[in-house]
Design a protein around this motif. Structure first.
Motif, PDB file in Angstrom:
ATOM      1  N   LYS A 108      11.164   6.316  -9.725  1.00  0.00           N
ATOM      2  CA  LYS A 108      10.431   6.261  -8.576  1.00  0.00           C
ATOM      3  C   LYS A 108       8.880   5.582  -8.913  1.00  0.00           C
ATOM      4  CE  LYS A 108       8.916   9.836  -4.671  1.00  0.00           C
ATOM      5  NZ  LYS A 108       8.578  10.730  -5.116  1.00  0.00           N
ATOM      6  N   TYR A 115      12.408   2.593  -5.049  1.00  0.00           N
ATOM      7  CA  TYR A 115      13.535   3.171  -6.193  1.00  0.00           C
ATOM      8  C   TYR A 115      13.846   1.862  -6.938  1.00  0.00           C
ATOM      9  CZ  TYR A 115      12.272   7.249  -3.404  1.00  0.00           C
ATOM     10  OH  TYR A 115      11.990   8.524  -2.874  1.00  0.00           O
ATOM     11  N   GLU A 126      17.403  10.804  -4.261  1.00  0.00           N
ATOM     12  CA  GLU A 126      16.174  10.719  -3.481  1.00  0.00           C
ATOM     13  C   GLU A 126      16.185   9.412  -3.778  1.00  0.00           C
ATOM     14  OE1 GLU A 126      10.744  10.743  -4.089  1.00  0.00           O
ATOM     15  OE2 GLU A 126      11.973  12.348  -5.531  1.00  0.00           O
ATOM     16  N   GLU A 182       5.056  11.612 -16.350  1.00  0.00           N
ATOM     17  CA  GLU A 182       4.430   9.380 -15.892  1.00  0.00           C
ATOM     18  C   GLU A 182       5.717   8.701 -17.034  1.00  0.00           C
ATOM     19  OE1 GLU A 182       3.020   7.840 -13.619  1.00  0.00           O
ATOM     20  OE2 GLU A 182       2.755   9.931 -12.358  1.00  0.00           O
ATOM     21  N   THR A 194       0.345   3.852  -7.695  1.00  0.00           N
ATOM     22  CA  THR A 194      -0.324   5.048  -8.735  1.00  0.00           C
ATOM     23  C   THR A 194       0.180   5.996  -9.243  1.00  0.00           C
ATOM     24  OG1 THR A 194       0.379   6.402  -6.076  1.00  0.00           O
ATOM     25  CG2 THR A 194      -1.165   5.310  -6.033  1.00  0.00           C
ATOM     26  N   SER A 195       1.809   6.040  -9.484  1.00  0.00           N
ATOM     27  CA  SER A 195       2.332   6.739  -9.883  1.00  0.00           C
ATOM     28  C   SER A 195       4.572   6.087 -10.621  1.00  0.00           C
ATOM     29  CB  SER A 195       2.877   8.232  -9.151  1.00  0.00           C
ATOM     30  OG  SER A 195       3.802   9.043 -10.112  1.00  0.00           O
ATOM     31  N   THR A 204       6.937   3.292   1.534  1.00  0.00           N
ATOM     32  CA  THR A 204       5.601   3.864   0.387  1.00  0.00           C
ATOM     33  C   THR A 204       6.300   4.103  -0.971  1.00  0.00           C
ATOM     34  OG1 THR A 204       5.546   6.414   0.816  1.00  0.00           O
ATOM     35  CG2 THR A 204       4.203   4.804   1.986  1.00  0.00           C
ATOM     36  N   PHE A 205       7.716   4.429  -1.304  1.00  0.00           N
ATOM     37  CA  PHE A 205       8.150   4.703  -2.350  1.00  0.00           C
ATOM     38  C   PHE A 205       9.206   3.076  -2.751  1.00  0.00           C
ATOM     39  CE2 PHE A 205       7.299   9.170  -1.261  1.00  0.00           C
ATOM     40  CZ  PHE A 205       5.869   9.259  -1.608  1.00  0.00           C
ATOM     41  N   ARG A 251      14.278   1.856  -1.142  1.00  0.00           N
ATOM     42  CA  ARG A 251      12.889   2.912  -0.610  1.00  0.00           C
ATOM     43  C   ARG A 251      13.703   3.650   0.222  1.00  0.00           C
ATOM     44  NH1 ARG A 251      11.849   0.783   4.317  1.00  0.00           N
ATOM     45  NH2 ARG A 251      12.785  -1.209   5.392  1.00  0.00           N
ATOM     46  N   ASN A 252      11.887   4.431   0.576  1.00  0.00           N
ATOM     47  CA  ASN A 252      11.543   4.927   1.791  1.00  0.00           C
ATOM     48  C   ASN A 252      12.137   4.422   2.671  1.00  0.00           C
ATOM     49  OD1 ASN A 252       9.117   4.796   0.950  1.00  0.00           O
ATOM     50  ND2 ASN A 252       8.732   7.044   1.572  1.00  0.00           N
ATOM     51  N   THR A 309      -0.022   3.105  -2.725  1.00  0.00           N
ATOM     52  CA  THR A 309      -1.458   4.210  -2.357  1.00  0.00           C
ATOM     53  C   THR A 309      -1.038   3.251  -0.871  1.00  0.00           C
ATOM     54  OG1 THR A 309      -2.504   1.640  -2.224  1.00  0.00           O
ATOM     55  CG2 THR A 309      -3.249   3.628  -3.760  1.00  0.00           C
ATOM     56  N   SER A 369       5.298   5.026  -6.471  1.00  0.00           N
ATOM     57  CA  SER A 369       4.596   5.250  -5.861  1.00  0.00           C
ATOM     58  C   SER A 369       3.216   4.518  -5.634  1.00  0.00           C
ATOM     59  CB  SER A 369       4.013   7.149  -6.111  1.00  0.00           C
ATOM     60  OG  SER A 369       5.683   7.185  -6.209  1.00  0.00           O
TER      61      SER A 369
END
Length: 517
Positions: A501, A437, A391, A474, A464-465, A434-435, A429-430, A505, A503
């Protein structure tokens, strides 16, 4: 209401029609070719496999250089001058020349052409190869079309020296094309033949079996034969037309005289337009890739730059490729080869991807078509890692900075042979941004500190994560003036590299490290 009728003269209609037509296809010039866009499938793929396999796989002898150059070195004859090279030799080839005479005899009596009947490939299984490369995490595969030796591994109408009319009597390019596409991978071909006449130069100079006109389809007529561009063109476009590859890889031979930048632009325009005809894409996005070596030999942005065993020190705006091999000495198979480990390949892959690159990883199968067990093991280990951390690799894009840490590859030949550590961190990143790595090129201790994300340089308010890929829990974290600090589990970590990863908002906040952008 007045109705105004507009009449267009035939010449104007023809001109407009021509303009629309021109906008729908490439012209062989810089102004047109720079409107090329790298396909999204290629940007997403990140990893492909490749093979060096052919007649040179039979003697499988590296000597003082590389096994796939056997056909050049076997014809070397020392002139006794003590120089490093002469008209008919290079010193690095003399060991191979001596080996050939001892094993097979005088090259005028047993020449390179005489390996053709010995090329049986009785263990070659296209589906087995395709399965292995898919399990190894590949999203595309590039098949050797022809090396410098000009022996075609396809059913060529332009070159009788091919694997269908001689030797194994099999079309290996077709078999691999079908097997690869059946696995859902993209398919490419490689072409090294532009340097063919120079490759066999010692054969011509030393008056061995290249003097026989019947061998010219294999050996050419010598490096001063300028008619070779026409023969190269016929074989090159034939390979594309027969197998409709998604990627066409060229070695550096077409960089040299008598080839010109116009020859290279002619091919790119022809291939891109053909791809549009095949339904792969449209003008400005033909859906296929041309790989070329050395900046400046094509208009910048008209194709994908390939760095042989090289790397980048920073993010390149345009997508690029590193082609390298599992073998550190040869690209084709030879006993006693030293191989990279899966860990070294993974570290290299992560570094390349963080800088907007793609990795094309080569292996050398044996002459019978079997793949060495050590290579199989490494490929499967790479695939296993990607099943957990893919991912952070596939379908990602570079972030604002590539990463941090002391280790950097060189940007010259063999510059990718470096050892990374857990102090080396790379970002991806994606595509939606928004993600984020974070991949660590080693196993960190119980606490990982990412200096680039410290207070004052990165806003963590929208996180957020924070999760370790492959784990559901987490990770505890905090941000300090030293960096973004995370507590890492002490068990269940991959020993090669780990990816975390983050994450958010919304979009990933911009970093404030201006000097690294």
């Amino acid at each position: 209401m007045r109705i105004i009728k507009i009449f267009l003269l035939p010449a104007i209609i023809i001109s407009i029609s021509h303009l629309i037509s021109a906008q729908n296809k490439y012209s062989p010039n810089a102004e047109s070719l720079v409107n090329y866009a790298v396909p999204e499938w290629y940007q997403d793929a990140k990893l492909g496999y490749w093979v060096h396999w052919g007649l040179y796989s039979i003697p499988a002898y590296a000597g003082d250089h590389a096994a796939e150059w056997y056909g050049r070195w076997m014809y070397a004859v020392d002139d006794g001058s003590g120089n490093e090279s002469g008209e008919g030799f290079e010193k690095r080839g003399l060991k191979t020349a001596a080996y050939h005479r001892e094993r097979y005899g005088v090259p005028g009596e047993f020449g390179y052409k005489d390996f053709i009947p010995m090329f049986k490939a009785n263990k070659f299984d296209a589906d087995e190869w395709a399965n292995l490369f898919a399990d190894g995490g590949a999203k595309f595969f590039t098949m050797m079309g022809m090396h410098h030796d000009n022996y075609c591994l396809w059913d060529s109408e332009n070159n009788p020296m091919n694997s269908v009319k001689t030797g194994p009597k099999r079309d290996f390019v077709r078999e691999m094309e079908r097997a690869v596409r059946k696995k859902g991978l993209k398919f490419g071909v490689s072409n090294h033949s532009a340097w063919n006449e120079a490759f066999f130069d010692f054969n011509h100079v030393n008056n061995f079996d290249a003097k026989n006109p019947d061998t010219h389809a294999l050996y050419g007529k010598g490096k001063n034969d300028f008619g070779r561009v026409k023969r190269w063109w016929a074989r090159t476009i034939e390979l594309a037309d027969k197998y409709q590859p998604d990627l066409y890889w060229f070695d550096w031979g077409w960089n040299l005289e008598p080839f010109t930048i116009q020859d290279r632009m002619d091919f790119c325009a022809w291939y891109y337009n053909r791809a549009i005809e095949w339904g792969r894409g449209k003008y400005s996005a033909p859906g296929v890739v041309v790989n070329y070596k050395n900046r400046g030999i094509l208009p910048d942005g008209s194709a994908v730059l390939d760095m042989e065993r090289g790397g980048m020190k920073k993010i390149r705006k345009q997508t690029w490729q590193n082609d390298t091999s599992l073998g550190l000495k040869s690209w084709s198979y030879a006993p006693g080869e030293e191989y990279r480990s899966a860990n070294q390949v993974i570290d290299m892959l992560v570094d390349i991807v963080s800088k907007n690159g793609v990795l094309l990883l080569n292996i050398g199968p044996k002459a019978d078509g079997s793949i060495p067990e050590v290579a199989k093991k490494t490929i499967l280990e790479i695939g296993q890692w990607l099943k957990i951390y893919g991912e952070a690799i596939y379908a990602t894009r570079p972030w604002e900075i590539y990463g941090e840490g002391p280790t950097q590859p060189g940007s010259n030949m063999h510059g990718d042979q470096v050892e990374y550590t857990s102090r080396d961190i790379r970002f991806t990143r994606n595509k939606n941004n928004t993600f984020l790595y974070i991949t660590v090129l080693g196993v960190p201790g119980e606490k990982l500190i990412v200096k680039s994300l410290k207070k004052g340089q990165f806003d963590t308010g929208s996180i957020t994560s924070v999760k370790l890929l492959g784990h559901n829990k987490e990770l505890p974290w905090t941000q300090t003036i030293n960096g973004f600090e995370m507590e890492i589990p002490s068990q269940g970590l991959n020993e090669k590299a780990i990816s975390i990863k983050l994450s958010f908002t919304g979009k990933i906040p911009e970093t404030q490290i201006e000097s690294s952008k």
